[in-house]
Design a protein around this motif. Structure first.
Motif, short mmCIF file in Angstrom:
data_model
loop_
_atom_site.label_atom_id
_atom_site.label_comp_id
_atom_site.label_asym_id
_atom_site.label_seq_id
_atom_site.Cartn_x
_atom_site.Cartn_y
_atom_site.Cartn_z
N THR A 22 0.79 -1.23 0.00
CA THR A 22 0.00 0.00 0.00
C THR A 22 0.83 1.28 0.00
O THR A 22 0.28 2.34 -0.31
CB THR A 22 -0.96 0.04 1.20
N ILE A 23 2.12 1.22 0.35
CA ILE A 23 2.93 2.44 0.31
C ILE A 23 3.69 2.49 -1.01
O ILE A 23 3.93 1.46 -1.64
CB ILE A 23 3.91 2.55 1.51
N HIS A 24 4.06 3.68 -1.41
CA HIS A 24 4.83 3.86 -2.64
C HIS A 24 6.29 3.53 -2.38
O HIS A 24 6.91 4.11 -1.49
CB HIS A 24 4.70 5.29 -3.16
N ILE A 25 6.82 2.58 -3.16
CA ILE A 25 8.23 2.19 -3.03
C ILE A 25 8.87 2.36 -4.40
O ILE A 25 8.48 1.72 -5.37
CB ILE A 25 8.36 0.73 -2.55
N CYS A 26 9.85 3.24 -4.47
CA CYS A 26 10.55 3.52 -5.73
C CYS A 26 11.38 2.31 -6.17
O CYS A 26 11.71 1.44 -5.36
CB CYS A 26 11.47 4.73 -5.57
N GLU A 27 11.74 2.30 -7.45
CA GLU A 27 12.51 1.20 -8.02
C GLU A 27 13.88 1.03 -7.38
O GLU A 27 14.41 -0.08 -7.33
CB GLU A 27 12.68 1.40 -9.52
N HIS A 28 14.47 2.10 -6.90
CA HIS A 28 15.81 2.02 -6.31
C HIS A 28 15.81 1.61 -4.84
O HIS A 28 16.83 1.67 -4.17
CB HIS A 28 16.58 3.33 -6.51
N VAL A 29 14.65 1.19 -4.34
CA VAL A 29 14.52 0.76 -2.95
C VAL A 29 14.29 -0.75 -2.91
O VAL A 29 13.41 -1.27 -3.59
CB VAL A 29 13.35 1.48 -2.25
N GLU A 30 15.12 -1.44 -2.13
CA GLU A 30 14.97 -2.88 -1.95
C GLU A 30 14.65 -3.15 -0.49
O GLU A 30 15.41 -2.78 0.41
CB GLU A 30 16.26 -3.60 -2.32
N ILE A 31 13.50 -3.80 -0.25
CA ILE A 31 13.08 -4.13 1.11
C ILE A 31 13.06 -5.64 1.26
O ILE A 31 12.47 -6.34 0.45
CB ILE A 31 11.69 -3.54 1.44
N THR A 32 13.74 -6.13 2.31
CA THR A 32 13.86 -7.56 2.55
C THR A 32 13.36 -7.88 3.95
O THR A 32 13.71 -7.18 4.91
CB THR A 32 15.34 -7.99 2.46
N VAL A 33 12.54 -8.92 4.06
CA VAL A 33 12.15 -9.45 5.37
C VAL A 33 13.07 -10.64 5.61
O VAL A 33 13.04 -11.61 4.86
CB VAL A 33 10.67 -9.85 5.41
N ASN A 34 13.93 -10.55 6.63
CA ASN A 34 15.00 -11.52 6.83
C ASN A 34 14.58 -12.86 7.40
O ASN A 34 15.29 -13.84 7.25
CB ASN A 34 16.09 -10.93 7.73
N ASN A 35 13.47 -12.92 8.08
CA ASN A 35 13.03 -14.18 8.67
C ASN A 35 11.52 -14.18 8.84
O ASN A 35 10.87 -13.15 8.64
CB ASN A 35 13.74 -14.43 10.01
#
Length: 93
Positions: A22-35
């Motif tokens: 639902t939030i805007h995430i630009c192409e140059h942003v990488e979000i990782t959930v580690n576990n």
């Protein structure tokens, strides 16, 4: 219908997924959930507000060309610690 003040069991994996959709995430942003995040008892609205603010701040206050954000947790017998780490400028001591 879930009210703002209703408490219950919250699957944080689902909650984080909803936030990221639902939030805007630009192409140059990488979000990782580690576990695999735990299920916790609490207020869904408040947890969503907390994690959304932390994720958005990690992105907003980052001056890097490639932004990385990591979300995860660690657990002991008595507590759960959550983290949202980024490669931004940090906070001065």
């Amino acid at each position: 219908m879930k009210l703002k003040n209703d408490d219950g069991i919250i699957d944080l994996n689902i909650l984080i997924d909803e936030i990221l959709r639902t939030i805007h995430i630009c192409e140059h942003v990488e979000i990782t959930v580690n576990n695999q995040l735990p299920k916790v008892f609490g207020n869904d609205f408040r947890y969503k507000q907390l994690f959304q603010n932390l994720i958005q701040n990690a992105i907003k206050y980052n001056d890097k060309e490639k932004i990385t954000v990591e979300i995860g947790n660690s657990e002991s017998d008595t507590e759960i610690s959550f983290y949202i780490k980024d490669n931004g400028i940090g906070i001065p001591q």
